[in-house]
Design an enzyme around this catalytic site. Sequence first.
Site, PDB file in Angstrom:
ATOM      1  N   GLU A  89       0.902  -1.157   0.081  1.00  8.53           N
ATOM      2  CA  GLU A  89      -0.042  -0.013  -0.077  1.00  8.53           C
ATOM      3  C   GLU A  89       0.845   1.333   0.051  1.00  8.53           C
ATOM      4  OE1 GLU A  89      -2.409   0.407   3.628  1.00  8.53           O
ATOM      5  OE2 GLU A  89      -3.715   1.874   2.563  1.00  8.53           O
ATOM      6  N   HIS A 135      -4.423  -4.689  -0.314  1.00  9.73           N
ATOM      7  CA  HIS A 135      -4.352  -3.771  -1.219  1.00  9.73           C
ATOM      8  C   HIS A 135      -3.309  -3.899  -2.446  1.00  9.73           C
ATOM      9  CE1 HIS A 135      -6.260  -0.730   1.312  1.00  9.73           C
ATOM     10  NE2 HIS A 135      -5.732  -0.974   1.985  1.00  9.73           N
TER      11      HIS A 135
END
Length: 504
Positions: free
Chosen positions: A353, A378
């Site tokens: 992320e 993510h």
Amino acid sequence: MEVSFLRVRAQIAVLLLCWAGICSGIPDPRQRDSLMQQEASRQTGGAMLLTEAEQRLSARLLKLKQQEMAGPQFPPSMHFFRARPLIQRSPIFSLLQGMPKGAALHLHDLSIVGADWLVKNVTYRPHCYICFTATQSVRFVFSARQPSPLPQCSPWKLLEALRAQMNSTADLDNSLLQNLTLFTSDPEVAYPNQDVVWSKFENTFLAALGLLTYAPVFKDYFYRGLQEFYADNVQYLELRALLPEIYELDGAKHDRAWTLKAYQDVARQFVNEHPDFLGARVIYTVHRGINSSELIDVVKEAMRLQKEFPEVMAGFDLVGREDSGKPLWYFREGLSLPAELGVTLPYFFHAGETDWEGTDTDGNLLDALLFNTSRIGHGFALTRHPLAKDLSRKMGVAVEVCPISNQVMQLVADLRNHPAASLMSEGHPLVISSDDPASFGSSGLSYDFYEAFVGLGGMSAHLGTLKELAINSIRYSSLSPQLKDKALALWQRKWDKFISENSQ
Ligand SMILES: *[C@@H]1O[C@H](CO)[C@@H](O)[C@H](O)[C@H]1NC(C)=O
Ligand SMILES: *[C@@H]1O[C@H](CO)[C@@H](O)[C@H](O)[C@H]1NC(C)=O
Ligand SMILES: *[C@@H]1O[C@H](CO)[C@@H](O)[C@H](O)[C@H]1NC(C)=O
Ligand SMILES: *[C@@H]1O[C@H](CO)[C@@H](O)[C@H](O)[C@H]1NC(C)=O
Ligand SMILES: *[C@@H]1O[C@H](CO)[C@@H](O)[C@H](O)[C@H]1NC(C)=O
Ligand SMILES: [Zn+2]
């Protein structure tokens, strides 16, 4: 090999055209069609066979999408806080709300219920105290008697008494709301960079913590969260949960096992009352700000809890801003304990992320896979790591894509440029989720599905894409094979109904 074969075919085609008297350099249209079809079939849902009714709905969706692209403002290219009213008016969004979406696999415990409920319901309960910090924030606690003061905070005031002195509580309530969510009308001014938005984000959790960790509120909040996702046509949740210490009005405190059991009880009760819902499981999380020896103890506790609560507990993860926390490799000693002891503790790591290529944080993607993560939270940086990407595909490790979260936390501004657009176009295993919907002013999954379908998917994404995303959410969940079959059957019934109601 493939390319030179194509080149030879193209040359032959040109020769034939010349021989037929229409000599031109224009590539063979049939070959062009075939290549485009091959490419389209690689995307998420590209190989999905659609029934006639599904094809009708898909055609309708594509027409609506064309209209949305032709409009003066294209919501996925705008900040979500500005796009939200446009999305709410979008006919695609209403279809997505009615669509059974399967499971929400990337959510956090403290942000699944709209912040207005916290203000309008929770802070209006009796015995709620508030104090004001030096940094323009607030803290809350429920207590039977005057609580002892917090450092760096004003003396505690009973909210009920404070409100009673006011002619109107609207301003106070609105300021409390601002303390509990990132949502604001002017995000570019309020949050000039990632540091500011992360700092405010973590502050909203500190503000909410005293409300949410009060035992009766804790249970009501989770129940209400299940209701919100159920109302958005989601069938099952996996919740990353800090399992914070929960307290009673007299100050008594509960341990983590109590908290996990409370999740289990509330989920069971909800399923009893809503038999077309499959419940929830919890991924125990700890903030990555702790040190490596503390993590060893946390992992040991996670193994104990996993053993004691196999029904509700799905595994383990670390949370908090990856860019400012320690990387997974720093925690290697603790994280390798389960494998060393032969104990099962599935991992669901947040990884990648980040916008920063080549940093320690960026290394989390490969390390998550080396530690046998079940999914990647993510995976925003995954497209920059060809090897990690191949491994994730081969290992069947799905990426949990949370478009609105990535935009609000300023990893990407225009969602057409989200890296998962390229993962979608090559059919990489992925699911769509909403991370912290209450912090972002969204709810359930539909807003993120809208951004994924209209923004990331563009004109390529069709009903098959949506269908595969929903099926993926069950396929890549932590449920046992038997429960996955049950979940798929339940989802399919809802899907068939959705199609028959929307395909005329
Ligand atoms: C808050 O919501 C609960 C249901 O979760 C309800 O029973 C209660 O009356 C509400 N309280 C207030 C103050 O609105
Ligand atoms: C509240 O209302 C009373 C009576 O209407 C008025 O005298 C007073 O000035 C008001 N106070 C505030 C803070 O507005
Ligand atoms: C939080 O609430 C306090 C008290 O009402 C207020 O002064 C402050 O402006 C609020 N903070 C934010 C960020 O809105
Ligand atoms: C980790 O933190 C604990 C508690 O704050 C502290 O006692 C310990 O010395 C720290 N260990 C390391 C290796 O930094
Ligand atoms: C990951 O899985 C492989 C293959 O099952 C195993 O050999 C290895 O020990 C595991 N590693 C960890 C850290 O769990
Ligand atoms: Zn997250």
